[in-house]
Design a protein around this motif. Structure first.
Motif, mmCIF file in Angstrom:
data_model
loop_
_atom_site.group_PDB
_atom_site.id
_atom_site.type_symbol
_atom_site.label_atom_id
_atom_site.label_comp_id
_atom_site.label_asym_id
_atom_site.label_seq_id
_atom_site.Cartn_x
_atom_site.Cartn_y
_atom_site.Cartn_z
ATOM 1 N N UNK A 1 9.358 34.923 -4.277
ATOM 2 C CA UNK A 1 9.171 36.725 -4.428
ATOM 3 C C UNK A 1 8.354 36.551 -5.957
ATOM 4 N N UNK A 2 8.669 35.865 -7.196
ATOM 5 C CA UNK A 2 7.820 36.040 -8.118
ATOM 6 C C UNK A 2 6.343 35.678 -7.918
ATOM 7 N N UNK A 3 6.172 34.684 -6.991
ATOM 8 C CA UNK A 3 4.506 34.318 -7.040
ATOM 9 C C UNK A 3 4.175 35.250 -6.146
ATOM 10 N N UNK A 4 4.657 35.871 -4.944
ATOM 11 C CA UNK A 4 4.277 36.830 -4.378
ATOM 12 C C UNK A 4 3.688 38.028 -4.931
ATOM 13 N N UNK A 5 4.461 38.515 -5.820
ATOM 14 C CA UNK A 5 4.438 39.479 -6.466
ATOM 15 C C UNK A 5 3.231 39.634 -7.535
ATOM 16 N N UNK A 6 2.971 38.433 -8.056
ATOM 17 C CA UNK A 6 2.051 38.370 -9.179
ATOM 18 C C UNK A 6 0.884 37.627 -8.591
ATOM 19 N N UNK A 7 0.547 37.252 -7.337
ATOM 20 C CA UNK A 7 -0.625 36.764 -6.721
ATOM 21 C C UNK A 7 -1.872 37.819 -6.837
ATOM 22 N N UNK B 1 7.353 26.250 -15.843
ATOM 23 C CA UNK B 1 6.805 24.885 -15.901
ATOM 24 C C UNK B 1 5.948 24.888 -14.619
ATOM 25 N N UNK B 2 6.393 25.114 -13.354
ATOM 26 C CA UNK B 2 5.504 25.088 -12.108
ATOM 27 C C UNK B 2 4.553 26.042 -12.244
ATOM 28 N N UNK B 3 4.594 27.493 -12.618
ATOM 29 C CA UNK B 3 3.613 28.332 -12.863
ATOM 30 C C UNK B 3 2.720 27.931 -13.983
ATOM 31 N N UNK B 4 3.029 27.429 -14.982
ATOM 32 C CA UNK B 4 1.984 26.767 -16.040
ATOM 33 C C UNK B 4 1.319 25.734 -15.583
ATOM 34 N N UNK C 1 -2.230 28.455 -4.017
ATOM 35 C CA UNK C 1 -1.672 26.900 -3.308
ATOM 36 C C UNK C 1 -0.110 26.850 -3.584
ATOM 37 N N UNK C 2 0.224 27.189 -4.618
ATOM 38 C CA UNK C 2 1.688 27.285 -4.751
ATOM 39 C C UNK C 2 2.594 28.109 -3.990
ATOM 40 N N UNK C 3 1.711 29.306 -3.717
ATOM 41 C CA UNK C 3 2.559 30.320 -3.071
ATOM 42 C C UNK C 3 2.574 29.990 -1.521
ATOM 43 N N UNK C 4 1.710 29.377 -1.059
ATOM 44 C CA UNK C 4 1.546 28.707 0.196
ATOM 45 C C UNK C 4 2.612 27.781 0.362
ATOM 46 N N UNK C 5 2.778 26.784 -0.637
ATOM 47 C CA UNK C 5 3.800 25.827 -0.519
ATOM 48 C C UNK C 5 5.243 26.301 -0.485
#
Length: 103
Positions: free
Chosen positions: A28-34, A64-67, A91-95
């Motif tokens: 959810x976090x990564x989706x909103x920020x992509x 850590x993952x985002x950084x 790539x992180x979002x897809x994973x």
């Protein structure tokens, strides 16, 4: 098209996220920020909003993952992105999306 791959450290953090059952929150976090990253990368800026997690460990794991994806989160809430941040976060979002579907 420049496809990015996750680093070994990111893969280990994904495994830990899976074990801690926080993949859906991270997705959810990564989706909103992509989308924000895509818009701001073209303008030379960087925006990344971090959601709060109930446990400090979960928050640190996610940061850590985002950084590792090239987004440096500042104490004032702003972010500094490296050159390939958008493709690395994509790539992180897809994973995260695949792991969320499988879990």
């Amino acid at each position: 098209f420049n496809s990015a791959e996750l680093t070994e450290d990111q893969l280990l953090l994904l495994l830990e996220s899976l074990e801690d059952k926080i993949v859906s929150q991270q997705l959810k976090l990564v989706r909103e920020n992509t989308a924000h990253l895509a818009q701001n990368e073209a303008a030379g800026g960087c925006y990344f909003s971090l959601l709060s997690f109930p446990q400090e460990k979960e928050q640190k794991l996610t940061i850590a993952m985002v950084e590792l994806s090239g987004v440096r989160l500042q104490k004032d809430g702003s972010a500094v992105c490296t050159g390939g941040a958008f493709s690395a976060v994509a790539a992180l979002y897809v994973s995260l999306h695949v792991l969320d579907l499988l879990s």
